[in-house]
Design a protein around this motif. Sequence first.
Motif, PDB file in Angstrom:
ATOM      1  N   MET A  74       0.844  -1.191   0.000  1.00  0.00           N
ATOM      2  CA  MET A  74       0.000   0.000   0.000  1.00  0.00           C
ATOM      3  C   MET A  74       0.881   1.244   0.000  1.00  0.00           C
ATOM      4  SD  MET A  74      -3.007  -1.052   2.655  1.00  0.00           S
ATOM      5  CE  MET A  74      -4.313  -0.058   1.975  1.00  0.00           C
ATOM      6  N   LYS A  75       0.406   2.267  -0.663  1.00  0.00           N
ATOM      7  CA  LYS A  75       1.124   3.530  -0.738  1.00  0.00           C
ATOM      8  C   LYS A  75       0.671   4.451   0.382  1.00  0.00           C
ATOM      9  CE  LYS A  75       1.519   3.313  -5.727  1.00  0.00           C
ATOM     10  NZ  LYS A  75       1.224   3.967  -7.001  1.00  0.00           N
ATOM     11  N   GLN A  76       1.548   5.373   0.755  1.00  0.00           N
ATOM     12  CA  GLN A  76       1.180   6.383   1.746  1.00  0.00           C
ATOM     13  C   GLN A  76       0.984   7.720   1.054  1.00  0.00           C
ATOM     14  OE1 GLN A  76       3.773   6.549   5.113  1.00  0.00           O
ATOM     15  NE2 GLN A  76       3.292   4.488   5.749  1.00  0.00           N
ATOM     16  N   TYR A  77      -0.007   8.465   1.546  1.00  0.00           N
ATOM     17  CA  TYR A  77      -0.350   9.765   0.992  1.00  0.00           C
ATOM     18  C   TYR A  77      -0.452  10.787   2.113  1.00  0.00           C
ATOM     19  CZ  TYR A  77      -1.687   7.179  -3.183  1.00  0.00           C
ATOM     20  OH  TYR A  77      -1.682   6.364  -4.295  1.00  0.00           O
ATOM     21  N   LEU A  78      -0.008  12.008   1.822  1.00  0.00           N
ATOM     22  CA  LEU A  78      -0.199  13.133   2.714  1.00  0.00           C
ATOM     23  C   LEU A  78      -1.456  13.867   2.266  1.00  0.00           C
ATOM     24  CD1 LEU A  78       0.944  15.099   4.921  1.00  0.00           C
ATOM     25  CD2 LEU A  78       1.946  16.366   3.008  1.00  0.00           C
ATOM     26  N   LEU A  79      -2.389  14.068   3.174  1.00  0.00           N
ATOM     27  CA  LEU A  79      -3.585  14.867   2.916  1.00  0.00           C
ATOM     28  C   LEU A  79      -3.383  16.163   3.693  1.00  0.00           C
ATOM     29  CD1 LEU A  79      -6.338  12.123   3.441  1.00  0.00           C
ATOM     30  CD2 LEU A  79      -4.959  12.603   1.394  1.00  0.00           C
ATOM     31  N   ALA A  80      -2.941  17.211   3.010  1.00  0.00           N
ATOM     32  CA  ALA A  80      -2.534  18.458   3.649  1.00  0.00           C
ATOM     33  C   ALA A  80      -3.660  19.479   3.612  1.00  0.00           C
ATOM     34  CB  ALA A  80      -1.295  19.016   2.948  1.00  0.00           C
TER      35      ALA A  80
END
Length: 117
Positions: free
Chosen positions: A1-7
């Motif tokens: 799974m990929k990680q994402y920043l939700l800023a």
Amino acid sequence: MKQYLLAVQYDETQTETDEEMRAQMARTGRVTDEMKAAGEWVFVGGLLPSHATTVVRPGPGTTTMTDGPFAETKEQLGGFWVVRCDDLDQALAWADKCALACGQPIEVRPFHEIPEA
């Protein structure tokens, strides 16, 4: 799974009452709880306003430190979530919920994938 920043792109020119802030925190807390229940939450954090920022800049053989944000703009990073998702579409679905909960634009940015040794 990929990680994402939700800023969270927070407009510092906006003012909120204590009641509005509590309601926003309750809504974003429910989204965070939903992320946790789905097993996709990694980390969440809210940030102090940009006036609390110190910028450390590299120079030739030294660094300088200055108070205040790097960018002179009304929109600053106000908080963030880090999520682990199967793909960008799943991260965007979370960003949609986050934007509705906090009433601010959400920038979605994937992390670099580091190959395991």
